[in-house]
Write a protein that holds these residues in place. Structure first.
Motif, short mmCIF file in Angstrom:
data_model
loop_
_atom_site.label_atom_id
_atom_site.label_comp_id
_atom_site.label_asym_id
_atom_site.label_seq_id
_atom_site.Cartn_x
_atom_site.Cartn_y
_atom_site.Cartn_z
N VAL A 44 0.84 -1.21 0.00
CA VAL A 44 0.00 0.00 0.00
C VAL A 44 0.88 1.26 0.00
O VAL A 44 0.49 2.30 0.52
CB VAL A 44 -0.97 0.01 1.21
CG1 VAL A 44 -2.04 -1.04 1.04
CG2 VAL A 44 -0.22 -0.18 2.52
N GLU A 45 2.03 1.14 -0.64
CA GLU A 45 2.95 2.28 -0.66
C GLU A 45 2.36 3.54 -1.31
O GLU A 45 2.63 4.65 -0.83
CB GLU A 45 4.26 1.88 -1.35
CG GLU A 45 5.15 0.98 -0.52
CD GLU A 45 4.69 -0.48 -0.51
OE1 GLU A 45 5.26 -1.27 0.26
OE2 GLU A 45 3.77 -0.82 -1.30
N PRO A 46 1.57 3.44 -2.39
CA PRO A 46 0.99 4.67 -2.96
C PRO A 46 0.10 5.40 -1.96
O PRO A 46 0.11 6.63 -1.89
CB PRO A 46 0.20 4.16 -4.17
CG PRO A 46 0.87 2.89 -4.56
CD PRO A 46 1.28 2.27 -3.27
N GLN A 47 -0.68 4.64 -1.20
CA GLN A 47 -1.56 5.27 -0.21
C GLN A 47 -0.75 5.85 0.95
O GLN A 47 -1.08 6.91 1.49
CB GLN A 47 -2.57 4.24 0.31
CG GLN A 47 -3.65 3.88 -0.70
CD GLN A 47 -3.14 2.98 -1.82
OE1 GLN A 47 -2.21 2.19 -1.64
NE2 GLN A 47 -3.76 3.09 -2.99
N LEU A 48 0.32 5.16 1.34
CA LEU A 48 1.19 5.70 2.39
C LEU A 48 1.81 7.02 1.94
O LEU A 48 1.88 7.98 2.72
CB LEU A 48 2.29 4.69 2.72
CG LEU A 48 3.36 5.16 3.72
CD1 LEU A 48 2.75 5.60 5.04
CD2 LEU A 48 4.39 4.05 3.94
N LEU A 49 2.26 7.08 0.70
CA LEU A 49 2.81 8.31 0.16
C LEU A 49 1.77 9.43 0.19
O LEU A 49 2.06 10.56 0.60
CB LEU A 49 3.31 8.08 -1.27
CG LEU A 49 3.93 9.28 -1.98
CD1 LEU A 49 5.19 9.75 -1.27
CD2 LEU A 49 4.25 8.91 -3.43
N SER A 50 0.55 9.11 -0.23
CA SER A 50 -0.52 10.10 -0.25
C SER A 50 -0.82 10.63 1.15
O SER A 50 -0.96 11.85 1.35
CB SER A 50 -1.78 9.49 -0.86
OG SER A 50 -2.87 10.40 -0.79
N HIS A 51 -0.90 9.74 2.13
CA HIS A 51 -1.24 10.19 3.48
C HIS A 51 -0.06 10.86 4.18
O HIS A 51 -0.27 11.66 5.10
CB HIS A 51 -1.79 9.03 4.29
CG HIS A 51 -3.23 8.75 3.97
ND1 HIS A 51 -4.27 9.49 4.51
CD2 HIS A 51 -3.80 7.87 3.12
CE1 HIS A 51 -5.42 9.05 4.03
NE2 HIS A 51 -5.16 8.07 3.18
N THR A 52 1.14 10.59 3.75
CA THR A 52 2.27 11.36 4.24
C THR A 52 2.16 12.81 3.76
O THR A 52 2.40 13.75 4.52
CB THR A 52 3.60 10.73 3.78
OG1 THR A 52 3.68 9.39 4.28
CG2 THR A 52 4.79 11.52 4.29
N GLN A 53 1.78 12.96 2.50
CA GLN A 53 1.55 14.31 1.96
C GLN A 53 0.42 15.01 2.72
O GLN A 53 0.53 16.20 3.05
CB GLN A 53 1.20 14.21 0.47
CG GLN A 53 2.34 13.73 -0.41
CD GLN A 53 1.89 13.43 -1.84
OE1 GLN A 53 0.71 13.19 -2.09
NE2 GLN A 53 2.84 13.44 -2.77
N ILE A 54 -0.66 14.29 2.98
CA ILE A 54 -1.79 14.87 3.70
C ILE A 54 -1.35 15.28 5.11
O ILE A 54 -1.75 16.35 5.61
CB ILE A 54 -2.96 13.88 3.76
CG1 ILE A 54 -3.56 13.70 2.36
CG2 ILE A 54 -4.04 14.38 4.72
CD1 ILE A 54 -4.61 12.60 2.29
N SER A 55 -0.55 14.46 5.77
CA SER A 55 -0.07 14.80 7.12
C SER A 55 0.68 16.12 7.12
O SER A 55 0.48 16.96 8.01
CB SER A 55 0.83 13.68 7.64
OG SER A 55 0.13 12.47 7.77
N LEU A 56 1.52 16.31 6.13
CA LEU A 56 2.25 17.58 6.03
C LEU A 56 1.30 18.72 5.73
O LEU A 56 1.45 19.82 6.30
CB LEU A 56 3.32 17.46 4.94
CG LEU A 56 4.47 16.50 5.24
CD1 LEU A 56 5.29 16.22 3.98
CD2 LEU A 56 5.38 17.06 6.34
N HIS A 57 0.32 18.48 4.89
CA HIS A 57 -0.66 19.53 4.56
C HIS A 57 -1.47 19.91 5.79
O HIS A 57 -1.91 21.07 5.92
CB HIS A 57 -1.59 19.05 3.45
CG HIS A 57 -2.56 20.09 2.98
ND1 HIS A 57 -2.17 21.21 2.28
CD2 HIS A 57 -3.91 20.18 3.12
CE1 HIS A 57 -3.23 21.95 2.01
NE2 HIS A 57 -4.30 21.35 2.51
N GLN A 58 -1.65 18.98 6.71
CA GLN A 58 -2.41 19.24 7.92
C GLN A 58 -1.56 19.83 9.05
O GLN A 58 -2.03 19.97 10.18
CB GLN A 58 -3.10 17.96 8.40
CG GLN A 58 -4.24 17.53 7.51
CD GLN A 58 -5.29 18.63 7.33
OE1 GLN A 58 -5.78 19.20 8.29
NE2 GLN A 58 -5.60 18.93 6.07
#
Length: 215
Positions: free
Chosen positions: A165-179
């Protein structure tokens, strides 16, 4: 000597989210019990733990979320037997229903990511787009008793603990920074995963973070 400020570090409660979410997502129930015990000791409320585990249904499935909630029940009861009465925590407040749920979920998804979410897979299977917006970003992220940074830490930990699930992990890492979480905090979170979950989960978290541009 470190130059980090106190505010650039994750709180003990934030750190405790990682092992709880990771072990719930992988179905490691014995280690989950210990992680929940530590999380409650760190100041998480029973309600906080419930929210983390309920959210896991969206990433690891209902069976593991249900099993994890069973472990939480046993952990809370065992602590009561030891004379520890953990705070229940605040409730979620009113939750939108019907057509409003899709509208709220769409708005929440846009706020989390910073832009409307589109893509070929959503056009290919529109049902999954609706489920994401209504059930995940509506039903779950509309619940106000756990802040979005905490929800994203739980998601990052769960996805880092799983494989494929690396693509989703990458996406939520981006979201974490955005938050508003910082690179330093997410680097620290990976260290927490290394110490309390395992080197593989930590490596996946670091790889996702290394792909984010530093600010």
């Amino acid at each position: 000597m470190t130059t980090e400020t106190v505010t650039s570090r994750l709180s003990p409660k934030q750190q405790a989210i990682g092992p709880i979410a990771a072990f719930a997502a992988t179905g490691d129930l014995p280690r989950l019990g210990a992680a929940l015990d530590s999380g409650l000791d760190a100041g998480l409320s029973v309600g906080d733990c419930k929210e983390i585990l309920v959210q896991m249904y969206a990433y690891a499935g209902f069976p593991r979320a249900l099993n994890a909630l069973g472990v939480l029940m046993k952990t809370v009861e065992a602590r009561k037997q030891r004379g520890i009465n953990d705070p229940e925590g605040a409730g979620p407040g009113p939750i939108p229903e019907g057509a409003e749920l899709l509208a709220v979920g769409t708005a929440n998804q846009t706020r989390l990511t910073g832009a409307p979410v589109k893509g070929p897979v959503f056009e290919f299977a529109p049902a999954i787009d609706q489920y994401l917006k209504t059930h995940l970003f509506g039903d779950i992220f509309a619940r106000t008793n756990l802040d979005w940074q905490s929800r994203e830490l739980a998601t990052v930990a769960a996805l880092a603990a799983m494989t494929g699930v690396e693509p989703q992990l990458l996406s939520h890492t981006q979201i974490s920074l955005h938050q508003g979480l910082t690179h330093q905090q997410l680097r620290q979170f990976a260290e927490v995963l290394a110490k309390r979950v395992g080197p593989e989960a930590a490596a996946r978290a670091r790889t996702a973070l290394d792909q984010q541009p530093a600010k």
